[in-house]
Design a protein around this motif. Structure first.
Motif, short mmCIF file in Angstrom:
data_model
loop_
_atom_site.label_atom_id
_atom_site.label_comp_id
_atom_site.label_asym_id
_atom_site.label_seq_id
_atom_site.Cartn_x
_atom_site.Cartn_y
_atom_site.Cartn_z
N LYS A 173 1.07 -1.15 0.09
CA LYS A 173 -0.17 0.04 0.28
C LYS A 173 1.25 1.15 -0.04
CE LYS A 173 -1.71 -1.49 3.82
NZ LYS A 173 -2.64 -0.87 4.73
N PRO A 174 0.08 2.24 -0.72
CA PRO A 174 0.88 3.65 -0.74
C PRO A 174 1.60 4.01 0.56
CG PRO A 174 -0.73 4.03 -1.72
CD PRO A 174 -0.79 2.64 -1.34
N HIS A 175 2.48 4.26 0.72
CA HIS A 175 3.17 5.00 2.16
C HIS A 175 4.00 3.63 3.27
CE1 HIS A 175 1.69 8.58 0.96
NE2 HIS A 175 0.40 8.07 1.31
N ASP A 176 4.04 2.43 2.86
CA ASP A 176 4.21 1.68 3.20
C ASP A 176 6.38 1.60 3.44
OD1 ASP A 176 2.12 0.19 3.91
OD2 ASP A 176 2.32 -1.74 2.75
N ARG A 177 6.78 1.26 4.22
CA ARG A 177 8.21 1.47 4.65
C ARG A 177 8.50 -0.68 4.43
NH1 ARG A 177 10.98 6.11 6.27
NH2 ARG A 177 12.63 4.74 6.68
N ILE A 178 9.28 -0.45 2.90
CA ILE A 178 9.65 -1.63 2.52
C ILE A 178 11.28 -2.41 2.70
CG2 ILE A 178 7.55 -2.62 2.18
CD1 ILE A 178 9.07 -2.48 -0.87
N LYS A 179 11.82 -3.54 3.26
CA LYS A 179 13.43 -2.94 2.85
C LYS A 179 12.82 -3.84 1.82
CE LYS A 179 15.72 -3.28 6.87
NZ LYS A 179 14.42 -2.81 8.45
N VAL A 180 14.01 -3.54 0.67
CA VAL A 180 14.43 -3.81 -0.84
C VAL A 180 15.76 -4.72 -1.16
CG1 VAL A 180 12.21 -2.75 -2.16
CG2 VAL A 180 14.55 -1.09 -1.82
N PHE A 181 16.10 -5.50 -2.26
CA PHE A 181 17.41 -5.67 -2.96
C PHE A 181 17.59 -5.07 -4.76
CE2 PHE A 181 20.23 -8.56 -4.29
CZ PHE A 181 21.38 -8.46 -3.48
N LEU A 182 18.41 -3.72 -3.71
CA LEU A 182 18.80 -3.54 -5.71
C LEU A 182 19.79 -4.64 -5.95
CD1 LEU A 182 18.82 -1.45 -3.54
CD2 LEU A 182 19.99 0.07 -4.90
N THR A 183 18.48 -5.33 -7.28
CA THR A 183 19.35 -6.09 -8.23
C THR A 183 20.29 -5.52 -9.23
OG1 THR A 183 17.26 -6.11 -9.48
CG2 THR A 183 18.01 -7.59 -7.61
N LYS A 184 20.16 -4.54 -10.11
CA LYS A 184 20.52 -4.04 -11.01
C LYS A 184 20.23 -2.13 -11.00
CE LYS A 184 18.90 -4.75 -14.81
NZ LYS A 184 17.99 -5.45 -16.21
N VAL A 185 21.22 -1.12 -11.62
CA VAL A 185 21.83 -0.39 -11.73
C VAL A 185 21.28 0.19 -12.58
CG1 VAL A 185 21.99 2.50 -11.04
CG2 VAL A 185 21.91 0.08 -9.59
N GLU A 186 20.89 0.76 -14.24
CA GLU A 186 21.58 0.98 -15.62
C GLU A 186 21.28 2.61 -15.71
OE1 GLU A 186 17.98 -0.64 -17.12
OE2 GLU A 186 19.23 -2.92 -17.75
N LYS A 187 21.82 2.74 -16.52
CA LYS A 187 21.98 4.29 -16.84
C LYS A 187 21.23 4.13 -18.46
CE LYS A 187 25.53 7.02 -16.80
NZ LYS A 187 27.47 7.03 -16.65
N THR A 188 20.12 5.21 -18.78
CA THR A 188 19.36 5.39 -19.55
C THR A 188 19.49 7.01 -20.25
OG1 THR A 188 17.43 5.89 -18.48
CG2 THR A 188 18.20 3.70 -18.67
#
Length: 393
Positions: A173-188
């Motif tokens: 839901k909007p405003h939920d705080r969650i921990k996430v794992f960064l899998t990929k960072v792309e330059k576009t």
């Protein structure tokens, strides 16, 4: 205009970390392009910007030659001597060709260049910040979602959480705080694009590093992780220090450490097993909570045959084969599970060279598990290949 431009350049240099010289070079290049475009000129020109005097002038650069073929790029020696008698062949003469209304064009061009450079610099800073955090964990805030993605704010930028990286037992839901794992960072072309995951095994590993100080400081090492997100996971741990209980460190006092991770993953069950370089011991540990009588290793095929008590067969296999599947993925070995009675009939159990010890008093049948496991029969056998379940990351 020049005073305002100078103030803007100083502010950008201080707040954005953009060099004043870099911006000035970009403005000069843009002004040259604007001059050629607006005044239909193709000659070689140079822009002179004097911020102190508040002037911007355009100079045409012409080479001194004996015979002029292109007056836009060349000047005769005779004409050059009228300007300065010291000029010689192949020298370059600069003639001011500043148009009357060039100031307006210059101001507009400078503004566009500065805006563009600021945008590029901000994107570069964000990319540099997040590229170093690939395969790391961050806390974000859910902003919005559509049928394909959930957009998670990481402060300076929104990350994308694809549907296949979302845990099936979670609702966001909007405003939920969650921990996430960064899998990929792309330059576009539109700036950095960051992809995150809630199902990646790396998320589980990073959560243990946060909760368990012994893992963070290297006393305990996570050797491998096998995960079926939202349902169940297994991790193997090891410590070179014989005085440190690797499994106990991860569990924590009264299970507090592992419980904090279970809560973060919305009830996902986690088995923590002791790693061993010996595949017999490691495979037996990986099939926890089932008790194992024997493990027969085939080194050539990287396969094992595991013998379990008859009444532990369903527990070893797990519901829909989950326990055996995770164990195979955790260890990297194929696992073929057989009941004790079938192994005796096949003449492969008992063996004198068995390396496992088995205490009947330590075995407690998991009644709740067997009652809830309607998919398996105690006489079933299962063969699991770890390669079949490798995730492409």
């Amino acid at each position: 205009m020049s005073s305002e431009l100078l103030d803007a350049l100083l502010l950008l240099e201080k707040e954005k970390g953009i060099s004043r010289n870099v911006i000035m070079e970009a403005i000069e290049a843009a002004l040259i392009s604007a001059y050629r475009r607006n005044f239909n000129q193709a000659q070689n020109v140079r822009i002179d910007i004097n911020l102190g005097a508040g002037t911007m002038r355009v100079f045409a650069r012409k080479e001194v030659v004996d015979q002029v073929f292109d007056p836009r790029l060349e000047i005769s020696l005779e004409d050059a001597h009228r300007i300065n008698p010291n000029y010689q062949i192949e020298d370059v003469v600069e003639l001011e060709v500043t148009p009357k209304d060039f100031g307006r064009i210059a101001a507009q061009t400078a503004k566009q260049v500065v805006t563009q450079r600021v945008r590029e610099a901000e994107r570069g800073i964000i990319y540099s910040e997040f590229i170093d955090r690939e395969e790391d964990i961050m806390t974000g805030i859910v902003q919005r979602q559509d049928p394909k993605f959930i957009y998670v704010s990481l402060g300076k930028i929104e990350a994308i959480l694809p549907s296949n990286e979302q845990m099936p037992n979670e609702r966001y839901k909007p405003h939920d705080r969650i921990k996430v794992f960064l899998t990929k960072v792309e330059k576009t072309t539109k700036g950095p694009q960051i992809f995150v995951s809630r199902t990646h095994p790396g998320l589980l590993k990073r959560l243990f590093e946060i909760e368990v100080p012994e893992i963070y400081d290297g006393t305990v090492e996570i050797k491998s992780v096998a995960r079926e997100a939202g349902d169940r996971s297994k991790i193997s741990v090891h410590s070179d220090n014989p005085e440190v209980d690797a499994v106990g460190s991860c569990v924590g006092p009264k299970g507090s450490r592992v419980q904090a991770i279970v809560n973060e993953l919305k009830g996902e069950k986690i088995d923590i097993v002791k790693w061993s370089a010996d595949p017999v011991v490691f495979v037996a540990n990986a099939l926890s909570p089932s008790k194992v009588l024997d493990v027969i290793v085939n080194e050539a095929d990287k396969a094992t045959t595991v013998i379990v008590p008859d009444y532990q067969l369903s527990l070893a296999i797990g519901k829909r084969g989950q326990n055996a599947r995770l164990a195979a993925k955790l260890t990297g070995w194929k696992i073929d599970i057989k009941s004790e009675s079938d192994a005796r009939e096949a003449g492969i159990y008992p063996r004198e060279e068995s390396l496992l010890t088995f205490d009947e008093e330590d075995v407690e049948e998991d009644v709740d598990f067997k009652l809830n496991n309607e998919d398996l029969d105690v006489n079933d056998e299962i063969s699991i290949d770890s390669n079949e379940f490798d995730e492409e990351r």
